[in-house]
Write an enzyme that holds these catalytic residues in place. Structure first.
Site, short mmCIF file in Angstrom:
data_model
loop_
_atom_site.label_atom_id
_atom_site.label_comp_id
_atom_site.label_asym_id
_atom_site.label_seq_id
_atom_site.Cartn_x
_atom_site.Cartn_y
_atom_site.Cartn_z
N ASP A 1 73.09 77.09 51.35
CA ASP A 1 72.13 76.08 51.95
C ASP A 1 73.00 74.71 51.74
OD1 ASP A 1 70.26 78.15 52.05
OD2 ASP A 1 68.77 77.07 51.43
N ASP B 1 58.37 81.01 58.56
CA ASP B 1 58.31 80.51 57.25
C ASP B 1 57.01 80.06 57.06
OD1 ASP B 1 61.27 80.35 57.24
OD2 ASP B 1 60.80 78.57 58.50
#
Ligand SMILES: O=C(O)c1ccccc1NCC(=O)[C@H](O)[C@H](O)COP(=O)(O)O
Length: 241
Positions: free
Chosen positions: A12, A131
């Site tokens: 990330d 998500d």
């Protein structure tokens, strides 16, 4: 469908650095150095996939597009690219990196017609990230509510979405284990493969996710546990082999 769980180590990227967040919260970053070094290390350790996230693009705080392109170009393994892919321009830039597939999040919630169009055009190059907190979907870098998980899943299934990346936001970056019940519930609601993301802390967590392969779980993304050396990628690959 293979009966071996695929592993996708995560890189990330925020402000040019490999980071991990806690529950996806902007500002909770711990930095782990250069993204390319991390990606090459996972590749050397035997990874077949890299899950690469442009967090600035996801949060709307800029982007790391050049870096993401460099990482993708330098790797021989398959890359799943996520973060801020929301329109024709960002999708074209993402696909032009040579990544194997992209992961759409916010767009699936805010511009469903566009997502239906790109699913029809690009098939399994498009995955959708689901998500969730409870059964509420989150978009805009996981900061905004975006509808009901199962309603959106049914719509995407009908549109031909090839694959889902399922994250329990409250587990992500916390090393508290995956939400196995959420994974079971999503697998029961769709016949498409599911990639589990968020919360993995141990080899036992990976083995628990691997028991869900017959139900439709195809892979598991692993971030913080690798950076914090809870186990090595070699050990993880051996455990699920
Ligand atoms: O994927 C995104 O677009 C994203 C957006 C905003 C915050 C976080 C985002 N992704 C995080 C990840 O994909 C993590 O790398 C992954 O869930 C690994 O989690 P963990 O193993 O718990 O570190």
């Amino acid at each position: 469908m293979s009966n071996r769980l695929e592993l996708l180590p995560a890189v990330d990227v925020r402000d040019g650095q490999a980071v991990r967040l806690v529950k996806g919260a902007s500002g909770s970053e711990t930095s782990f150095g250069e993204p390319l070094a991390a990606a090459l290390a996972w590749q050397s350790a035997g990874a077949e996939w890299l899950h690469l996230v442009d967090l600035d693009a996801a949060f709307g705080t800029g982007d790391n597009r050049a870096l993401v392109r460099e990482v993708t170009e330098r790797l021989d393994i398959k890359v799943e690219l996520s973060g801020g892919i929301r329109d024709d321009a960002t999708l074209a830039a993402a696909l032009a990196t040579g990544c194997r597939r992209v992961n759409l999040g916010t767009a699936a919630l805010e511009t469903p017609e566009w997502v239906a169009k790109v699913i029809a055009e690009h098939g399994d190059k498009i995955a959708v990230g689901l998500d969730v907190v409870g059964t509420t979907l989150k978009g805009r870098g996981w900061t905004k509510d975006g509808g009901d998980l199962y309603e959106v899943l049914a719509r995407l299934d009908a549109e031909g979405c090839a694959r889902y990346v399922v994250t329990d936001v409250n587990r992500d970056g916390t090393l508290t284990g995956p939400n196995l019940q959420l994974l079971r519930d999503v697998c029961a609601a769709t016949d498409r493969p599911v990639v589990a993301s968020g919360g993995v802390s141990s080899l036992a967590d990976l083995l628990a996710i691997a028991t869900l392969v017959p139900e439709g779980v195809e892979g598991a993304i692993v971030g913080k546990a690798l950076y914090e050396q809870k186990f090595t990628l070699e050990e993880a690959l051996e455990a699920v082999s």
